[in-house]
Design a protein around this motif. Structure first.
Motif, PDB file in Angstrom:
ATOM      1  N   ALA A  46     -11.448 -10.757  51.476  1.00  0.00           N
ATOM      2  CA  ALA A  46     -11.505 -11.511  49.938  1.00  0.00           C
ATOM      3  C   ALA A  46     -12.863 -12.340  50.835  1.00  0.00           C
ATOM      4  CB  ALA A  46     -10.900 -12.425  50.235  1.00  0.00           C
ATOM      5  N   ILE A  47     -13.646 -13.015  49.362  1.00  0.00           N
ATOM      6  CA  ILE A  47     -14.789 -13.606  49.704  1.00  0.00           C
ATOM      7  C   ILE A  47     -14.812 -15.304  50.001  1.00  0.00           C
ATOM      8  CG2 ILE A  47     -16.696 -14.451  48.502  1.00  0.00           C
ATOM      9  CD1 ILE A  47     -16.591 -12.221  46.702  1.00  0.00           C
ATOM     10  N   TYR A  48     -14.626 -16.299  50.586  1.00  0.00           N
ATOM     11  CA  TYR A  48     -14.402 -17.521  50.710  1.00  0.00           C
ATOM     12  C   TYR A  48     -15.398 -18.737  50.159  1.00  0.00           C
ATOM     13  CZ  TYR A  48     -10.834 -14.946  53.668  1.00  0.00           C
ATOM     14  OH  TYR A  48      -9.959 -14.335  53.820  1.00  0.00           O
ATOM     15  N   GLY A  49     -14.219 -19.737  49.851  1.00  0.00           N
ATOM     16  CA  GLY A  49     -15.772 -19.974  49.140  1.00  0.00           C
ATOM     17  C   GLY A  49     -15.314 -21.779  49.695  1.00  0.00           C
ATOM     18  N   ALA A  89      -8.368 -15.720  42.298  1.00  0.00           N
ATOM     19  CA  ALA A  89      -8.260 -16.685  43.275  1.00  0.00           C
ATOM     20  C   ALA A  89      -7.108 -17.976  43.866  1.00  0.00           C
ATOM     21  CB  ALA A  89      -9.683 -17.495  42.607  1.00  0.00           C
ATOM     22  N   ASP A 133      -8.994 -11.950  45.639  1.00  0.00           N
ATOM     23  CA  ASP A 133     -10.024 -12.198  46.216  1.00  0.00           C
ATOM     24  C   ASP A 133     -10.717 -13.173  46.065  1.00  0.00           C
ATOM     25  OD1 ASP A 133      -9.408  -9.081  44.874  1.00  0.00           O
ATOM     26  OD2 ASP A 133      -8.697 -10.338  43.104  1.00  0.00           O
ATOM     27  N   GLU A 134     -10.451 -14.444  46.077  1.00  0.00           N
ATOM     28  CA  GLU A 134     -11.321 -14.928  46.442  1.00  0.00           C
ATOM     29  C   GLU A 134     -10.684 -16.310  47.142  1.00  0.00           C
ATOM     30  OE1 GLU A 134     -13.215 -15.958  43.261  1.00  0.00           O
ATOM     31  OE2 GLU A 134     -14.417 -14.425  42.714  1.00  0.00           O
ATOM     32  N   TYR A 162     -10.424 -20.591  47.908  1.00  0.00           N
ATOM     33  CA  TYR A 162     -11.243 -21.718  47.804  1.00  0.00           C
ATOM     34  C   TYR A 162     -10.864 -22.674  48.922  1.00  0.00           C
ATOM     35  CZ  TYR A 162     -14.192 -19.380  44.229  1.00  0.00           C
ATOM     36  OH  TYR A 162     -14.960 -19.240  43.487  1.00  0.00           O
TER      37      TYR A 162
END
Length: 318
Positions: free
Chosen positions: A2-5, A210, A289-290, A292
């Motif tokens: 996963a990508i972290y925002g 997300a 996947d994302e 936040y």
């Protein structure tokens, strides 16, 4: 992986301070960001509500981050205006902007003076808006007569490739519905987050999934819990109240009975950064996947610096 925002909460932080926060988040290692789009906060204690679209242009220029916004077209915003706003940002910052579309809340939409529709009508209206916005972003001239009216609209300044239109859903039923039209899903942390994601995928939902995760961190457990209770107790009200209450006073009236322990059922509260990393990793393991991160306190600098130094490295190195 996963990508972290970083989630930029316009309801809690002034526009200038929020711009400083996303600059810092960019430097600290957050890979992306998103923001809310409200005309009013949930509580007078939060005390802010900057205009998201003005701020987004500054934030995209000031950082290297990819940005998204959650918007409710159809009442406060005409879909042609939303399409123009999306098109301009996507043209200026190719590949770095997306918009999530949802049916909204009365607390923001009542300002037009129009009647607040039933949920099923709001969804019908949203679907019309999605089709209008998508056609306009494809360069078409649009005339439409329905729950929204559009007369010979065209958006002239467009990106080379239309940005993704993401579906916002907090329930299993809505997740199934947005799967029909969305380029991805966004939801919020809840005990049903995995069910929402599964419903979206099982209904044929495509694109990235997300989740916005509410958390409260401080050097002590007591401060972390006090911050969550002060800032987020008005937000633990679930549907239909969260959709239909139209003033801060209504949210605060209900929230006066909410205890810190009840807030901690909706917000991840801890002074232990490793515990936060475990919670966040759980969303990646669930298939998102994302992810936040929304620290529900008004002061963001300490959170960004700490999570950039301790939590993000733990998450991104497995």
């Amino acid at each position: 992986m996963a990508i972290y925002g970083f989630h930029a909460s316009h309801e809690q932080v002034s526009p200038s301070d929020l711009l400083d926060a996303v600059r810092l988040a960019d430097e600290a290692g957050f890979a992306m960001a998103m923001c809310s789009d409200h005309i009013a906060p949930w509580s007078a204690r939060q005390g802010e509500s900057g205009f998201a679209w003005s701020w987004l242009g500054a934030a995209l220029q000031a950082t290297t981050l990819r940005f998204g916004v959650v918007n409710a077209p159809g009442q406060r915003y005409h879909p042609a205006i939303v399409a123009q706003a999306i098109g301009t940002l996507a043209a200026m910052f190719p590949g770095r902007f997306w918009a999530a579309l949802g049916s909204g809340e009365a607390s923001n939409e009542h300002v037009t003076g129009d009647r607040w529709p039933r949920k099923e009508i709001r969804q019908q209206r949203l679907r019309e808006c999605v089709d209008v916005i998508r056609a306009l972003l494809n360069g078409e001239e649009v005339t439409h007569d329905g729950l929204v009216t559009v007369d010979r609209a065209r958006v002239w300044s467009l990106p080379a490739e239309p940005p993704k239109l993401i579906g916002a859903a907090v329930s299993v039923e809505t997740a199934r519905w947005v799967a029909e039209w969305a380029d991805g899903l966004i939801t919020v942390n809840s005990p049903k987050s995995k069910e929402v994601l599964d419903a979206y995928r099982e209904a044929g939902g495509r694109g990235p999934a997300a989740v916005q995760v509410h958390l409260s961190w401080a050097p002590s457990e007591e401060e972390a819990l006090a911050t969550a209770h002060d800032q987020w107790r008005s937000n633990v009200v679930g549907p239909p109240g969260s959709w239909d209450f139209d003033t801060m006073e209504m949210f605060d009236s209900v929230a006066r009975f909410v205890t810190p322990e009840e807030v901690a059922k909706s917000v991840f509260v801890s002074a232990d950064t490793s515990r936060h990393a475990d919670w966040l990793r759980g969303y990646a393991d669930a298939g998102f996947d994302e992810v936040y991160l929304h620290h529900v306190g008004k002061e963001q600098t300490r959170f960004i610096e700490t999570f950039g130094a301790k939590v993000l490295p733990e998450l991104t190195t497995g």
